[in-house]
Design a protein around this motif. Sequence first.
Motif, PDB file in Angstrom:
ATOM      1  N   TRP A   1       3.496-112.438  50.218  1.00  0.00           N
ATOM      2  CA  TRP A   1       4.430-113.544  50.403  1.00  0.00           C
ATOM      3  C   TRP A   1       5.833-113.115  50.003  1.00  0.00           C
ATOM      4  O   TRP A   1       6.014-112.060  49.415  1.00  0.00           O
TER       5      TRP A   1
ATOM      6  N   VAL B   1      15.399-108.481  56.827  1.00  0.00           N
ATOM      7  CA  VAL B   1      14.514-109.611  57.128  1.00  0.00           C
ATOM      8  C   VAL B   1      13.187-109.111  57.698  1.00  0.00           C
ATOM      9  O   VAL B   1      12.104-109.481  57.222  1.00  0.00           O
ATOM     10  N   ASP B   2      13.254-108.219  58.681  1.00  0.00           N
ATOM     11  CA  ASP B   2      12.035-107.663  59.277  1.00  0.00           C
ATOM     12  C   ASP B   2      11.259-106.814  58.283  1.00  0.00           C
ATOM     13  O   ASP B   2      10.028-106.841  58.275  1.00  0.00           O
TER      14      ASP B   2
ATOM     15  N   GLU C   1       9.396-109.102  55.985  1.00  0.00           N
ATOM     16  CA  GLU C   1       8.291-109.698  56.747  1.00  0.00           C
ATOM     17  C   GLU C   1       7.124-108.705  56.854  1.00  0.00           C
ATOM     18  O   GLU C   1       5.974-109.066  56.620  1.00  0.00           O
TER      19      GLU C   1
ATOM     20  N   ASN D   1       3.476-109.195  55.248  1.00  0.00           N
ATOM     21  CA  ASN D   1       2.325-109.172  56.163  1.00  0.00           C
ATOM     22  C   ASN D   1       1.315-108.111  55.747  1.00  0.00           C
ATOM     23  O   ASN D   1       0.129-108.209  56.058  1.00  0.00           O
TER      24      ASN D   1
ATOM     25  N   GLN E   1      18.734-116.046  56.486  1.00  0.00           N
ATOM     26  CA  GLN E   1      17.556-115.724  57.291  1.00  0.00           C
ATOM     27  C   GLN E   1      16.338-115.521  56.395  1.00  0.00           C
ATOM     28  O   GLN E   1      15.225-115.942  56.733  1.00  0.00           O
TER      29      GLN E   1
ATOM     30  N   SER F   1      14.813-118.766  55.208  1.00  0.00           N
ATOM     31  CA  SER F   1      14.013-119.529  56.173  1.00  0.00           C
ATOM     32  C   SER F   1      12.627-118.929  56.398  1.00  0.00           C
ATOM     33  O   SER F   1      11.747-119.628  56.882  1.00  0.00           O
ATOM     34  N   ILE F   2      12.399-117.682  56.023  1.00  0.00           N
ATOM     35  CA  ILE F   2      11.051-117.120  56.192  1.00  0.00           C
ATOM     36  C   ILE F   2      10.293-116.995  54.861  1.00  0.00           C
ATOM     37  O   ILE F   2       9.135-116.575  54.848  1.00  0.00           O
TER      38      ILE F   2
ATOM     39  N   GLU G   1       8.270-118.060  51.418  1.00  0.00           N
ATOM     40  CA  GLU G   1       7.355-119.107  50.941  1.00  0.00           C
ATOM     41  C   GLU G   1       7.943-119.846  49.737  1.00  0.00           C
ATOM     42  O   GLU G   1       7.711-121.032  49.556  1.00  0.00           O
TER      43      GLU G   1
END
Length: 189
Positions: free
Chosen positions: A14, A102-103, A106, A110, A134, A137-138, A140
């Motif tokens: 997370w 950001v990526d 992520e 993941n 950004q 917004s992603i 948790e």
Amino acid sequence: MEVTQQQAPKDIGWIEVVVGCMFSGKTEELIRRLRRAQIARQKVLIFKPRIDNRYSSTQIVSHNTQALESIVIDKPQEILKLSKDAQVIGVDEGQFFDLSLVDVCEQLANDGKRVIVAGLDQDYRGKPFEPMPQLLSIAEYITKTLAICVVCGNPADRTQRKIVSADRVVVGAADSYEARCRKCHYIPE
Ligand code: ZN
């Protein structure tokens, strides 16, 4: 809101984001979370951008000087290569990285990792400071730390630049910035 031991997700990664203005305690909060993970014998890595050369080039140091050994990187992609074995990944001064952070976050989440990013959510003009919006917004879990306005004593979420520069990034501390509320903050011209 902060994730607690009771409600910690199991078997998934997370993202936690800690944002605020300068002098609001973001880095202290990041360090506190990372230290707790280290005490629990989790494998923790901390990254920071090369641009931030205040105080120390190899440690994350908050303004009240608690330090943690950190890895200085130029691009977020380096985190992926270096953190294969890490369970918890901290990133300080997230606003100094480009949007590829950001990526990367992520992908790490993941992949089952806990990712904690601290950074300024606003620039010196009070505008959203990419890539933090950004990331918010992603994520948790989001924590916004407030400072105290040096002019009126109200809760402060803006960083007042005391020197004149049109550059978005001017690295400095107490000598060139202070915390202000929305009433006392102004855009220097
Ligand atoms: Zn004020």
